[in-house]
Each structure stands twice: as structure tokens, then as C-alpha cells.
Design a protein around this motif. Structure first.
Motif, PDB file in Angstrom:
ATOM      1  N   PHE A  28       0.831  -1.198   0.000  1.00 28.02           N
ATOM      2  CA  PHE A  28       0.000   0.000   0.000  1.00 28.02           C
ATOM      3  C   PHE A  28       0.868   1.252   0.000  1.00 28.02           C
ATOM      4  CE2 PHE A  28      -3.421  -2.785   0.801  1.00 28.02           C
ATOM      5  CZ  PHE A  28      -4.618  -2.081   0.699  1.00 28.02           C
ATOM      6  N   TYR A  33      -3.832   3.320  -0.813  1.00 25.18           N
ATOM      7  CA  TYR A  33      -4.618   3.645   0.381  1.00 25.18           C
ATOM      8  C   TYR A  33      -5.865   4.440   0.014  1.00 25.18           C
ATOM      9  CZ  TYR A  33      -1.093   2.382   3.948  1.00 25.18           C
ATOM     10  OH  TYR A  33      -0.231   1.710   4.775  1.00 25.18           O
ATOM     11  N   LEU A  34      -5.660   5.520  -0.743  1.00 23.78           N
ATOM     12  CA  LEU A  34      -6.772   6.413  -1.069  1.00 23.78           C
ATOM     13  C   LEU A  34      -7.747   5.769  -2.036  1.00 23.78           C
ATOM     14  CD1 LEU A  34      -4.781   9.763  -1.357  1.00 23.78           C
ATOM     15  CD2 LEU A  34      -6.242   9.006   0.530  1.00 23.78           C
ATOM     16  N   VAL A  36      -8.523   2.511  -2.228  1.00 24.68           N
ATOM     17  CA  VAL A  36      -9.365   1.566  -1.489  1.00 24.68           C
ATOM     18  C   VAL A  36     -10.352   2.313  -0.605  1.00 24.68           C
ATOM     19  CG1 VAL A  36      -9.395  -0.327   0.177  1.00 24.68           C
ATOM     20  CG2 VAL A  36      -7.614  -0.243  -1.580  1.00 24.68           C
ATOM     21  N   ALA A  37      -9.892   3.383   0.048  1.00 23.54           N
ATOM     22  CA  ALA A  37     -10.794   4.176   0.882  1.00 23.54           C
ATOM     23  C   ALA A  37     -11.942   4.746   0.053  1.00 23.54           C
ATOM     24  CB  ALA A  37     -10.029   5.301   1.569  1.00 23.54           C
ATOM     25  N   ASP A  38     -11.625   5.302  -1.112  1.00 22.42           N
ATOM     26  CA  ASP A  38     -12.675   5.845  -1.985  1.00 22.42           C
ATOM     27  C   ASP A  38     -13.631   4.744  -2.443  1.00 22.42           C
ATOM     28  OD1 ASP A  38     -11.645   8.378  -1.797  1.00 22.42           O
ATOM     29  OD2 ASP A  38     -10.624   8.342  -3.737  1.00 22.42           O
ATOM     30  N   GLY A  89      -2.995   8.811   3.730  1.00 18.80           N
ATOM     31  CA  GLY A  89      -3.711   7.723   3.079  1.00 18.80           C
ATOM     32  C   GLY A  89      -4.055   6.613   4.045  1.00 18.80           C
ATOM     33  N   THR A  92      -6.915   7.727   6.237  1.00 20.77           N
ATOM     34  CA  THR A  92      -8.161   7.768   5.468  1.00 20.77           C
ATOM     35  C   THR A  92      -8.723   6.366   5.280  1.00 20.77           C
ATOM     36  OG1 THR A  92      -7.393   9.748   4.306  1.00 20.77           O
ATOM     37  CG2 THR A  92      -9.194   8.517   3.293  1.00 20.77           C
ATOM     38  N   LEU A  93      -7.859   5.407   4.987  1.00 20.02           N
ATOM     39  CA  LEU A  93      -8.320   4.032   4.828  1.00 20.02           C
ATOM     40  C   LEU A  93      -8.847   3.478   6.145  1.00 20.02           C
ATOM     41  CD1 LEU A  93      -8.750   1.418   3.291  1.00 20.02           C
ATOM     42  CD2 LEU A  93      -6.337   0.855   3.684  1.00 20.02           C
ATOM     43  N   ALA A  96     -12.278   4.626   6.740  1.00 19.13           N
ATOM     44  CA  ALA A  96     -13.234   3.935   5.858  1.00 19.13           C
ATOM     45  C   ALA A  96     -13.515   2.525   6.354  1.00 19.13           C
ATOM     46  CB  ALA A  96     -12.704   3.904   4.429  1.00 19.13           C
ATOM     47  N   LEU A  97     -12.490   1.828   6.837  1.00 15.32           N
ATOM     48  CA  LEU A  97     -12.684   0.470   7.345  1.00 15.32           C
ATOM     49  C   LEU A  97     -13.532   0.465   8.614  1.00 15.32           C
ATOM     50  CD1 LEU A  97      -9.139  -1.106   6.852  1.00 15.32           C
ATOM     51  CD2 LEU A  97     -11.239  -1.816   5.693  1.00 15.32           C
ATOM     52  N   MET A 119      -5.664  -5.522   8.757  1.00 13.89           N
ATOM     53  CA  MET A 119      -6.960  -5.165   8.171  1.00 13.89           C
ATOM     54  C   MET A 119      -7.979  -6.300   8.315  1.00 13.89           C
ATOM     55  SD  MET A 119      -6.885  -5.413   4.013  1.00 13.89           S
ATOM     56  CE  MET A 119      -5.912  -3.937   3.820  1.00 13.89           C
TER      57      MET A 119
END
Length: 255
Positions: A28, A33-34, A36-38, A89, A92-93, A96-97, A119
Motif C-alpha cells: 500500500f 490507500y486512497l 481503497v478508501a474511496d 492515506g 483515510t483508509l 473507511a474500514l 486489516m
């Protein structure tokens, strides 16, 4: 949202997100990172998606954080420089998780290192290829655990097994992960993704409001503790990276 580093496939209300950085063992970097978060945020808002399934391309799930970017971060901390947006990033991920409102699954197709292990503690169901292995390399690198693993890993596999994994940095086999309760089952590598998708499809066939309510009830029981653990880990991580010796340990991993 498909990108060069993330593949996206929709089938029968299941969205599969495939980490795709084959040249870096799906490690990553900020871009991944960004991405997957998006993708998670888009899936959360898409009524046509009931379940998200995470996997990796090739023979690796993910090698965790890109060590070149971590080395830059280590250098900045060790020299007392400001890190700017470095690490944004990852944060941010994690947001989101932690906040993802739908069932989240993982099909671990190979080695999962660092984030490739941590994760999984945020996933509702995990299936592993029979030859998959997991590793928490944090003490080896001279840094602290991440992604609330200092809290969630003991919750998932018990304090003794978590201490062994986090303190020694030993590999965890697929069978050991299942026995410990970190994963549901193992599968032959060539059957992993389809087996995981069949289970995801079974879940996705249920009414979405019921899935959302059930996931919320499971998630919210631990959300505050997870947030607090991530804050403690971030503080410990930053403090360790201010130590030049710890930074050297990270840089040595690139040799």
C-alpha cells in the motif's frame, strides 16, 4: 472506482476490490490507500452493493505499507522535519474500514504482511488460501502496531496468541489463523475466490436493511475502543520514529 492499483468487479450484489500493485507485492502506497478508501465509500453509498470482498492480485494478498514511503516518513521523523500529508492515506483508509456499514469479507490469496494482517481484524469474514501466511512485523521494524491491532487482535485470537504474533513477529500459517479464530476457513488456492464469492453472494441475497442493522450492531459495540486504540498506536508510532535507531530498523528492511 477502478484505478491502475485497484481492480473493481461487481457480481450479484458483491463488489470485489482487488489490490493490484504486482511490482510491489500489492504493498500500500498513498495511491492505493486512497483508492481503497474511496472504493469503500462508494460501495457504502451504492444500494446495488450489499457485500464487499477484498483480495489481492497474483500470489500475494498485500505486503502491507510500502516500505519506500515508510522510509521517507522515518527519515522525516528522525530528522525532526514535518511529515506534511505523509500517512494521510493510511488514516483515510482506517476511517473507511472502521465506519464501513456493510458486510466486509477478505479472500487472502497469499502472504499478508503488516496491514495484510491487521486489516483482517476489521473484516466480518475471512477466508484464506491453504498456503497463505500472515505476519505482524512491527517489533522487527522497531515500530508499534497499527490499525487498532493492539486491541482487535487480542479480541479475535486471545491475548496469548496476539502477544506471540505482535511481540515476536513470527509467521502465522493459514491453519493457525483458522484455529485461532482470525479466519473462518482455508481453501485450495484455485478455489479461494469463488468459494469466498459464493459465501458473499449468500449474504448479499438477504435484505440490505437487515444487513446494515446487523453490521451496525456488531461494529458499534467496539467502535469507541477501536478509535481509542488507533489514537494510542499513532502516538506510539510517531514517538518511536523520532528515535534514529528505530528509523534505521525501518530503513534496513529495504536492503
Amino acid at each position: 472506482m477502478a484505478t491502475d492499483v485497484l481492480r473493481v468487479e461487481d457480481r450479484e450484489r458483491v463488489r470485489t476490490l482487488t489490490f493490484h500493485r504486482p511490482e510491489a507485492a500489492n504493498a500500500f502506497n498513498e495511491t492505493l490507500y486512497l483508492a481503497v478508501a474511496d472504493a469503500l465509500e462508494l460501495a457504502a453509498d451504492d444500494d446495488g452493493v450489499s457485500v464487499v470482498l477484498l483480495t489481492g492480485s497474483g500470489r500475494t494478498f498485500t505486503a502491507g505499507t510500502d516500505l519506500k514511503e515508510m522510509a521517507d516518513l522515518a527519515r522525516a521523523h528522525a530528522s525532526g522535519e514535518t511529515a506534511g500529508d505523509a500517512g494521510k492515506g493510511f488514516t483515510t483508509l482506517m476511517d473507511a474500514l472502521v465506519e464501513f456499514p456493510k458486510p466486509l469479507m477478505a479472500a487472502v490469496n497469499g502472504a499478508g504482511v503488516g496491514l495484510g494482517l491487521t486489516m483482517l481484524t476489521h473484516c466480518d469474514l475471512v477466508l484464506l488460501a491453504e498456503d497463505a501466511r500472515l505476519l505482524a512485523p512491527f517489533t522487527t521494524m522497531g515500530v508499534a502496531p497499527e490499525a487498532a491491532s493492539s486491541y482487535l487482535l487480542p479480541q479475535r485470537i486471545g491475548r496469548q496468541r496476539a502477544a506471540l504474533a505482535l511481540l515476536t513477529g513470527r509467521w502465522i500459517t493459514a491453519d493457525e489463523a483458522v484455529t485461532a479464530g482470525l479466519a473462518l476457513r482455508t481453501c485450495p488456492p484455485d478455489a479461494l475466490l469463488e468459494t469466498a464469492h459464493e459465501l458473499a453472494r449468500e449474504i448479499a441475497a438477504k435484505p440490505l436493511p437487515s444487513l446494515l442493522a446487523t453490521k451496525r450492531l456488531m461494529r458499534d459495540a467496539h467502535r469507541d475502543a477501536v478509535r481509542q486504540a488507533m489514537e494510542r498506536e499513532a502516538a506510539a508510532f510517531a514517538e518511536l520514529l523520532r528515535n534514529a535507531a528505530a528509523a534505521d530498523n525501518v530503513l534496513a528492511r529495504l536492503d
